[in-house]
Design an enzyme around this catalytic site. Structure first.
Site, PDB file in Angstrom:
ATOM      1  N   THR A   1       0.614  -1.262  -0.320  1.00 48.03           N
ATOM      2  CA  THR A   1       0.119  -0.014   0.080  1.00 48.03           C
ATOM      3  C   THR A   1       0.724   1.311  -0.146  1.00 48.03           C
ATOM      4  OG1 THR A   1      -1.443   1.126   1.522  1.00 48.03           O
ATOM      5  CG2 THR A   1      -0.079   0.191   2.273  1.00 48.03           C
TER       6      THR A   1
ATOM      7  N   GLU B   1       0.571   3.604   1.835  1.00 48.87           N
ATOM      8  CA  GLU B   1       0.592   4.109   3.278  1.00 48.87           C
ATOM      9  C   GLU B   1       1.676   3.411   4.004  1.00 48.87           C
ATOM     10  OE1 GLU B   1      -3.077   4.167   5.762  1.00 48.87           O
ATOM     11  OE2 GLU B   1      -4.355   3.561   4.282  1.00 48.87           O
TER      12      GLU B   1
ATOM     13  N   TYR C   1      -1.824  -0.197  11.028  1.00 48.83           N
ATOM     14  CA  TYR C   1      -2.462  -1.113   9.680  1.00 48.83           C
ATOM     15  C   TYR C   1      -1.094  -0.809   8.354  1.00 48.83           C
ATOM     16  CZ  TYR C   1      -3.641  -1.849   4.771  1.00 48.83           C
ATOM     17  OH  TYR C   1      -3.554  -1.595   3.111  1.00 48.83           O
TER      18      TYR C   1
ATOM     19  N   LYS D   1       2.041  -3.527   6.961  1.00 47.44           N
ATOM     20  CA  LYS D   1       2.249  -3.751   6.240  1.00 47.44           C
ATOM     21  C   LYS D   1       3.839  -3.529   5.532  1.00 47.44           C
ATOM     22  CE  LYS D   1      -0.815  -4.892   2.914  1.00 47.44           C
ATOM     23  NZ  LYS D   1      -0.850  -5.535   1.997  1.00 47.44           N
TER      24      LYS D   1
END
Length: 347
Positions: free
Chosen positions: A124, A126, A148, A152
């Site tokens: 991602t 992010e 989260y 990742k």
């Protein structure tokens, strides 16, 4: 391609990868491994399952023995399974670590043992953290800011170790926020659409100034298979778009489509414990290879509204109709017990 394994293939992003794989490789055997949590829905890929085009296995990606059986003989593994809703990660962070970190580790170890020739890992944007100006490139330092994105980033570190130590044939992709049909209405676009379809107001975190880029999941799925074919082992590829909106601008866009005024419909609600102000990635590397997005949110919004209007019963009680709720509960029980089962569908 003889056999393609797609983890999380019954979810939103994963099901679009399944669609693309079935279209691009009509002779390949496609196997989906999915835990069938609340965000997985058999209807996302039922058209493939009913036609025996796709085999759906219900199970946990963190189960090493199961992963070995699933990836055995695979030419390509696409790892899209993940816990992905940031809000949920603040209250259930250990589950995010278990699925996103341990699950990735178990899968890549299974791929190593079974000598899978290529693995595409879906990460991602992010993981870069806040990008207040400009855009993050693939070799920028990772600065995740929530449970989260941290999970990742941790998964990526494990993969980097496998690339360096075992020379595993792994390619990593990092994409912008996705939009499209079949997205569970916890994310901003389907949530706003479903709220307006049911006469509810729009909840907006903080003051609505947080900015995000939005990529069509159809473009995303096409990019995943593009990278699977042309991506260099050990490399990372950003998948991006030029469409950027604040959350308030997104509310305005959706309200305008419904002929409503955002001023009369928005409720500003308490923000997350931490909410990144902006994400932005440079995707010039992938563009230089010949890929670029073909869809835009503004043009696709009407299609999205029509789909959610036609499929609103899916989300009547989050899981849809009682029949679908019963199927979902059965699949969840199978996954929780550690069992894996091929979904048998009769017509």
């Amino acid at each position: 391609m003889r056999k393609i394994v797609i983890t999380g293939g019954a979810g939103f992003a994963g099901s679009h990868i399944v669609d693309e794989a079935c279209q691009k490789y009509p002779d390949a055997r496609v196997v989906v491994l999915d835990k069938m949590t609340y965000a997985g829905d058999v209807r996302n890929i039922s058209h493939h399952v009913f036609s025996n085009r796709v085999q759906l296995l219900v199970g946990d990606v963190a189960d090493l023995d199961l992963c070995r059986r699933v990836v055995k003989g695979a030419c390509l593994v696409i790892h899209a399974a993940a816990e992905s809703h940031v809000d949920n990660s603040f209250g259930n962070s250990l589950e995010f670590t278990r699925t996103n970190v341990l699950g990735t580790h178990a899968l890549i170890e299974a791929c190593r043992q079974e000598r899978v020739p290529k693995v595409v890992h879906v990460s991602t944007d992010e993981v870069y953290g806040e990008v207040m100006s400009g855009a993050a490139a693939e070799d920028d330092v990772l600065r995740p800011t929530n449970p989260y994105s941290s999970s990742k980033a941790a998964a990526e570190m494990i993969l980097r170790g496998y690339i360096q130590s075992y020379h595993e044939p792994i390619v990593i992709i990092r994409a912008n926020n996705l939009y499209g049909i079949r997205q569970f209405p916890e994310k901003i676009i389907p949530r706003f659409i479903c709220h307006l379809l049911t006469g509810r107001r729009l909840p907006l975190h903080g003051n609505g100034s947080n900015r995000r880029h939005y990529l069509s999941t159809r473009d995303f799925a096409r990019a995943v298979l593009f990278v699977a074919e042309q991506g260099v082992v050990g490399e990372t590829y950003n998948i991006g778009t030029t469409e950027e909106y604040t959350n308030l601008e997104m509310a305005e866009l959706v309200c305008k489509h419904f002929g409503r005024s955002v001023d009369q419909l928005v409720d500003f609600v308490p923000d997350r414990p931490f909410n990144d102000a902006r994400y932005s990635i440079s995707w010039s590397k992938l563009q230089g290879m010949g890929w670029k997005p073909q869809h835009s949110l503004r043009e696709d919004l009407g299609m999205l509204v029509d789909w959610y209007r036609d499929n609103l019963e899916r989300y009547t009680e989050l899981f849809g109709t009682p029949e679908v709720q019963a199927i979902t509960q059965t699949l969840a029980m199978l996954a929780t017990s550690g069992a894996a089962a091929e979904l048998k569908v009769t017509t």
